[in-house]
Design a protein around this motif. Structure first.
Motif, PDB file in Angstrom:
ATOM      1  N   GLY A 182     -10.207  -5.908 -31.390  1.00  0.00           N
ATOM      2  CA  GLY A 182      -9.418  -5.856 -31.678  1.00  0.00           C
ATOM      3  C   GLY A 182      -8.214  -6.877 -31.753  1.00  0.00           C
ATOM      4  O   GLY A 182      -6.630  -7.094 -32.134  1.00  0.00           O
ATOM      5  N   GLY A 183      -8.455  -8.380 -32.744  1.00  0.00           N
ATOM      6  CA  GLY A 183      -8.313  -9.312 -33.062  1.00  0.00           C
ATOM      7  C   GLY A 183      -8.235 -10.489 -31.403  1.00  0.00           C
ATOM      8  O   GLY A 183      -6.996 -11.538 -32.029  1.00  0.00           O
ATOM      9  N   THR A 184      -8.683 -10.406 -30.875  1.00  0.00           N
ATOM     10  CA  THR A 184      -8.639 -11.206 -29.798  1.00  0.00           C
ATOM     11  C   THR A 184      -9.750 -11.550 -30.067  1.00  0.00           C
ATOM     12  O   THR A 184     -10.848 -11.487 -30.180  1.00  0.00           O
ATOM     13  CB  THR A 184      -8.507  -9.999 -28.018  1.00  0.00           C
ATOM     14  N   ALA A 185      -9.168 -13.769 -29.496  1.00  0.00           N
ATOM     15  CA  ALA A 185     -10.300 -14.275 -30.335  1.00  0.00           C
ATOM     16  C   ALA A 185     -10.764 -14.687 -28.714  1.00  0.00           C
ATOM     17  O   ALA A 185     -10.383 -15.170 -28.127  1.00  0.00           O
ATOM     18  CB  ALA A 185      -9.774 -15.891 -31.167  1.00  0.00           C
ATOM     19  N   LEU A 186     -12.460 -15.268 -28.619  1.00  0.00           N
ATOM     20  CA  LEU A 186     -13.237 -14.697 -27.493  1.00  0.00           C
ATOM     21  C   LEU A 186     -13.674 -16.380 -27.670  1.00  0.00           C
ATOM     22  O   LEU A 186     -14.197 -16.627 -28.372  1.00  0.00           O
ATOM     23  CB  LEU A 186     -13.806 -14.246 -26.626  1.00  0.00           C
ATOM     24  N   VAL A 187     -14.048 -17.582 -26.497  1.00  0.00           N
ATOM     25  CA  VAL A 187     -14.645 -18.351 -26.617  1.00  0.00           C
ATOM     26  C   VAL A 187     -14.668 -18.280 -24.933  1.00  0.00           C
ATOM     27  O   VAL A 187     -13.831 -18.701 -24.232  1.00  0.00           O
ATOM     28  CB  VAL A 187     -14.720 -19.665 -27.532  1.00  0.00           C
ATOM     29  N   THR A 188     -16.371 -18.664 -24.221  1.00  0.00           N
ATOM     30  CA  THR A 188     -16.193 -18.259 -23.276  1.00  0.00           C
ATOM     31  C   THR A 188     -15.970 -19.977 -22.577  1.00  0.00           C
ATOM     32  O   THR A 188     -15.955 -19.870 -20.850  1.00  0.00           O
ATOM     33  CB  THR A 188     -17.473 -17.687 -22.327  1.00  0.00           C
ATOM     34  N   GLU A 189     -16.855 -20.630 -23.334  1.00  0.00           N
ATOM     35  CA  GLU A 189     -16.123 -22.524 -22.421  1.00  0.00           C
ATOM     36  C   GLU A 189     -15.579 -23.390 -24.250  1.00  0.00           C
ATOM     37  O   GLU A 189     -16.743 -23.222 -24.916  1.00  0.00           O
ATOM     38  CB  GLU A 189     -17.298 -23.093 -21.797  1.00  0.00           C
ATOM     39  N   VAL A 190     -14.790 -23.606 -23.563  1.00  0.00           N
ATOM     40  CA  VAL A 190     -13.777 -24.133 -25.077  1.00  0.00           C
ATOM     41  C   VAL A 190     -14.824 -25.579 -25.027  1.00  0.00           C
ATOM     42  O   VAL A 190     -14.472 -25.894 -26.073  1.00  0.00           O
ATOM     43  CB  VAL A 190     -12.295 -24.773 -25.010  1.00  0.00           C
ATOM     44  N   GLY A 191     -14.943 -25.719 -23.042  1.00  0.00           N
ATOM     45  CA  GLY A 191     -15.874 -27.014 -23.314  1.00  0.00           C
ATOM     46  C   GLY A 191     -14.928 -28.218 -23.416  1.00  0.00           C
ATOM     47  O   GLY A 191     -13.301 -28.672 -23.475  1.00  0.00           O
TER      48      GLY A 191
END
Length: 281
Positions: free
Chosen positions: A189-198
């Motif tokens: 659907g166009g949602t960016a996901l990173v589970t940990e940016v750091g």
């Protein structure tokens, strides 16, 4: 719209690192909005100070997010009174601060929403209970492009939440565990996901902290019983992601990483590297 999100800033040295380099990053990457999680920026590594928060804003940070350490420190209530300093929204309204801010960026409405899972908030002395993430999301006044800092212990909570809001948020960006995850995703659907940016903080130790107390506690089977150690004394690493967003949908997310130990004389912009790119087609 181009957004730079900077992961957990640990200690004053990391604040200075950001303050020195952010103007060039904003210019060289044509950044419209900078969001930084700074709940660990105090000298103790827990909470924030007015001086350090002021340095971040002066350097070009637009919004500061937080987590379980948002209420730590003598200046917490005053700092959380700033309209662009957030703490998790899903806590009792009686606690100082706010969990959402509405901005106008490049002539477009933007909502920054700060959330945390129950396990992260159990570490906050000020919080006696947390509203479930989905309830907090539904209750939030969301306008235009929506960017979520989800400060959470568990990868699965971050991933489930992102899929639940896919298409309704431009980005779900994980913080709290400090160790950056490799995968950068853009959901259908166009949602960016990173589970940990750091984190943005010392590159050695445990999550940017001197390991001594952690190790001694671990040997006694009480790893968190001793006082939280101070930030480690080592070169600063940058944990950040850059997002290109159109109409509340992320077109591209990339990771920007750089360490203080850049080649002598190198321009900070020249030593920035993009590691892993996800694009929406």
């Amino acid at each position: 719209m181009r957004v730079l999100f900077i992961g957990d800033i640990v200690g004053p040295s990391a604040v200075r690192h950001v303050a020195e380099r952010l103007p060039a990053l904003r210019r060289d990457h044509a950044v419209d909005l900078v969001i930084a999680n700074a709940e660990n920026c105090a000298p103790s590594g827990s909470g924030m100070t007015s001086e350090l928060v002021g340095m971040l804003f002066a350097a070009g940070v637009d919004t500061i997010t937080g987590g379980n350490h948002s209420w730590d420190g003598a200046e917490a209530e005053a700092i959380l009174g700033h309209p662009c300093v957030l703490r998790p929204a899903n806590v009792p309204a009686s606690l100082p601060g706010r969990g959402i801010v509405h901005l106008t960026v490049a002539d477009e409405p933007v909502t920054v929403l700060n959330l945390a899972d129950a396990d992260a908030l159990r570490l906050a002395d000020a919080v006696d209970h947390a509203t479930p993430l989905w309830s907090a999301w539904e209750a939030a006044d969301r306008r235009g492009t929506v960017i979520v800092d989800i400060h959470a212990e568990h990868v699965i909570h971050k991933q489930i939440f992102a899929h639940a809001v896919d298409g309704a948020a431009a980005a779900v960006l994980g913080t709290h565990t400090h160790d950056p995850t490799l995968a950068l995703r853009i959901l259908p659907g166009g949602t960016a996901l990173v589970t940990e940016v750091g984190m943005t903080g010392p590159s050695s130790g445990v999550m940017g902290f001197d390991p001594t107390n952690f190790v001694e506690g671990f040997k006694q089977d009480t790893p968190f019983a001793l006082p939280l150690p101070l930030p480690a004394d080592s070169p600063i690493e940058l944990g950040a992601v850059l997002l290109d967003i159109e109409a509340n949908h992320t077109q591209e997310i990339s990771r920007i990483a750089r360490m203080n130990g850049s080649p002598r004389g190198a321009n900070p912009a020249e030593t920035a590297t993009h590691e892993g790119v996800a694009r929406h087609f």
